[in-house]
Design an enzyme around this catalytic site. Sequence first.
Site, mmCIF file in Angstrom:
data_model
loop_
_atom_site.group_PDB
_atom_site.id
_atom_site.type_symbol
_atom_site.label_atom_id
_atom_site.label_comp_id
_atom_site.label_asym_id
_atom_site.label_seq_id
_atom_site.Cartn_x
_atom_site.Cartn_y
_atom_site.Cartn_z
ATOM 1 N N GLU A 275 40.407 33.533 16.516
ATOM 2 C CA GLU A 275 38.995 32.858 16.454
ATOM 3 C C GLU A 275 38.000 33.904 16.552
ATOM 4 O OE1 GLU A 275 37.247 30.776 15.131
ATOM 5 O OE2 GLU A 275 37.470 28.884 16.112
ATOM 6 N N HIS B 204 44.874 24.879 14.706
ATOM 7 C CA HIS B 204 45.527 24.371 15.953
ATOM 8 C C HIS B 204 44.923 23.029 16.426
ATOM 9 C CE1 HIS B 204 41.904 24.641 18.407
ATOM 10 N NE2 HIS B 204 41.679 25.767 17.750
#
Length: 321
Positions: free
Chosen positions: A211, A103
Amino acid sequence: MSTSKSNPNPLDVLDSKINPDNVKDYQTRLESYHSSLDSYWKFEIVPGIFKQSDPSTDERKFDYLKEHFGIIGSWDDIIENLNHLNNSTGPNEQYKIMFLARHGQGFHNLAHTKYGDNAWNEYWSKLNGDGEIIWGPDANLTELGISQAKDNNYIWKQEQINNKNNDASLIIPTKFLVSPLSRSIDTMYYTWNDIVDLKNVQPLIQENWRETMGVHTCDKRSSRTIIDYKYTGKGFVIEPGFAEEDIYYQDDYRETVGEQALRINKGLQQLFNESPNDKIVAITSHSGSIRAQLLAVGHRSFAVGTGGMIPVFVKAIKVTK
């Protein structure tokens, strides 16, 4: 294209490293997981396709935006090789090119840089903000992060133009997978929105790509209701069994590299089992997720900056007991 930097900074390089204990822990967990299965996919990297898999490539200086994603040779040759390998094998062998995207810069990345690694990990990451920056839960992209995603959009368009046979679809993924954290979904949206019809390709939001879980508030996801409201109208699809609240995040325990890599491996098993005909795959996630993905497919560790992307050419062999 903007001038936003996507090269890894020193914190990115630090976070990408995998030590021998991480590998040993992952292998132990993987063996235990394999013992419970009748069959599983075993992964390795096909060398000589991308510069990032070459140990001599310096991750701190390498700029994929200027290096055509790191291809060795031409896209035409690489895709011809990919198709040849898949067409000349049986059902127990698959080859895929996977574009692993991180990202763009999030507000948590901004805070991490502001306070440094030790202070961030020991104190600030456990809070939702500092009065100036809000990063938790589920950190959003900064303006720089959005521009980094748009840089990827630009470079994808350029790579299509540069193909020798001018086939715009030559390297476009046919399968899109994304972490459920907002910064990853937004990055995938800004990267691909006007290149593919997202409502047609239906990127799949899956927990396995998220994550490292726990302790850091930026890594606690939004509710299913919020994710559905923000993204399904744009074409994103939420995987079956997706809980309303984040059932994986814990305030007092952070997932180990080995645990995360095993989680990633399970995502890869699902991908190769369910999508044998998708030869090019885009996965948008996080630095820790990419570290675990590279470990799971047998790739060297390689730092990826915010908004960065690393392609891997993966060979998978099905092992049946």
